[in-house]
Scaffold this active site. Structure first.
Site, short mmCIF file in Angstrom:
data_model
loop_
_atom_site.label_atom_id
_atom_site.label_comp_id
_atom_site.label_asym_id
_atom_site.label_seq_id
_atom_site.Cartn_x
_atom_site.Cartn_y
_atom_site.Cartn_z
N GLU A 26 -2.97 -11.77 2.34
CA GLU A 26 -3.15 -11.38 3.74
C GLU A 26 -4.45 -11.95 4.29
OE1 GLU A 26 -5.00 -7.61 4.84
OE2 GLU A 26 -4.21 -6.82 2.95
N LYS A 87 -6.58 -8.32 14.66
CA LYS A 87 -5.79 -7.71 13.59
C LYS A 87 -4.40 -7.43 14.15
CE LYS A 87 -5.47 -3.44 10.88
NZ LYS A 87 -6.08 -2.11 10.64
N VAL A 107 -0.72 -5.96 6.01
CA VAL A 107 0.24 -6.00 4.91
C VAL A 107 1.66 -6.19 5.44
CG1 VAL A 107 1.31 -4.61 3.08
CG2 VAL A 107 -1.18 -4.70 3.28
N ASP A 139 0.66 9.30 12.49
CA ASP A 139 0.07 8.01 12.11
C ASP A 139 0.56 7.62 10.71
OD1 ASP A 139 -1.41 5.75 11.79
OD2 ASP A 139 -3.34 6.66 12.32
N SER A 141 1.59 4.11 8.54
CA SER A 141 1.47 2.66 8.58
C SER A 141 2.83 1.97 8.58
CB SER A 141 0.66 2.18 7.36
OG SER A 141 0.68 0.77 7.27
N ALA A 142 2.92 0.89 9.35
CA ALA A 142 4.12 0.06 9.35
C ALA A 142 4.35 -0.60 8.00
CB ALA A 142 4.01 -1.01 10.44
N ASP A 143 3.32 -0.63 7.15
CA ASP A 143 3.47 -1.21 5.81
C ASP A 143 4.60 -0.54 5.03
OD1 ASP A 143 1.16 -2.49 6.59
OD2 ASP A 143 -0.13 -1.56 5.08
N LYS A 160 -4.81 2.89 0.14
CA LYS A 160 -6.22 3.16 0.43
C LYS A 160 -6.51 4.65 0.28
CE LYS A 160 -6.72 -0.84 3.47
NZ LYS A 160 -5.35 -1.35 3.50
#
Length: 310
Positions: A26, A87, A107, A139, A141-143, A160
């Site tokens: 990435e 980003k 990611v 919230d 993540s789209a990951d 994380k």
């Protein structure tokens, strides 16, 4: 036929043509994850480690609206120094391409471009996940959704540690994403080797991971992609910051973020940067070590998949 919006670096194009192992990387970690000059230096060192392990690195980014699978030296410098680099997650990708802007891929976006390029293995630091307080903020993540639908194996040091790890693992289970502990039973927590949660699966090395990925993608139903997998590779022991040390730091960073009302896609860069400040740079050293470790493991997995013709 190559995708009309995608450019390949010459060595990446040759490796894919020859069915040689390739590892995607990435670019957000370069533009928004580390300060200059450590970001560019680390990116070059990570690419060198992948080559030493027998694979070809393909750092993913968007340059002037073009998707890139592999960056030149000049393009890598753009990612590390140009303040206009944004980003970009998946929702941002169409606008970045249409407006011919530069973008550092998260990611999720890296997975999407890697899949378009025909790359099956991707090394990163840590993936996104379910944020703390997601019951109120939603919230997530789209990951995680990209892991569920895009056939790319992601090697990371878990997710994380600023996230809600338990809820992240629950979400991945719901989406049917294999989560494989690399040589460990406990799921790693980025800076720490332990999280308090077990990995749903475990593999003892790259050959076993490659066999699991081969089985996963072979069992895909017609019209489906087979989805991705998360290979959870713990930070090297000598670089670890134990949970008892890092947890109070994370709580302080979260408190500071709340006071400043930082939200959305700015949260992760803020938190990681604040943690670097509080730890006096120790977390940055740990971050660099785990990224390099993940790159080596990803290269080994990519080499095993190449031997299997996958």
């Amino acid at each position: 036929m190559p995708h009309p919006l995608l450019d390949y670096a010459p060595e990446v194009a040759q490796a894919l043509h020859d069915a040689q192992p390739v590892v995607a990387l990435e670019s957000t970690i370069i533009s928004h994850g580390m300060p200059y000059p450590q970001n560019v230096q680390t990116a070059r060192e990570v690419e060198a480690l992948i080559r030493e392990a027998g694979a070809v690195p393909a750092t993913i980014a968007v340059i002037a609206g073009r998707l890139k699978a592999g960056l030149s030296e000049g393009e890598l410098d753009i990612m590390g120094t140009d303040k206009s680099v944004q980003k970009i997650s998946l929702r941002d990708l169409p606008g970045t391409v249409a407006q011919a802007r530069h973008g550092a891929t998260t990611v999720a976006t890296t997975m999407r471009v890697a899949a378009l390029a025909g790359i099956r293995v991707f090394a990163t630091g840590g993936t996104g996940g379910v944020h703390r307080g997601a019951a109120q903020s939603f919230d997530i993540s789209a990951d995680l959704m990209e892991l569920a639908r895009t056939p790319v194996a992601v090697v990371s040091a878990g997710v994380k540690s600023i996230l809600d790890i338990g809820l992240t693992l629950e979400y991945l289970e719901t989406q049917g994403v294999p989560v494989i502990g690399y040589g460990v039973r406990e799921f790693p927590a980025f800076y720490s080797r332990e999280s308090g949660f077990l990995s749903p699966l475990m593999a003892t090395g790259a050959p076993e991971v490659a066999r699991a990925l081969h089985a996963q993608w072979s069992l895909t139903l017609p019209g489906q992609s087979g989805g991705g997998a998360l290979i959870a590779n713990p930070i090297p022991l000598e670089a670890e910051i134990a949970r008892r040390e890092i947890d109070p730091v994370i709580e302080q960073a979260l408190s500071d973020m709340a006071a400043l009302k930082v939200t959305g896609k700015d949260t992760t860069p803020y938190l990681l940067g604040r943690i670097v400040e509080i730890t006096g740079g120790r977390s940055l050293v740990a971050n660099i070590a785990l990224v390099k470790n993940n790159a080596r493991v990803a290269a080994e997995i990519a080499c095993e998949l190449a031997l299997m013709g996958k």
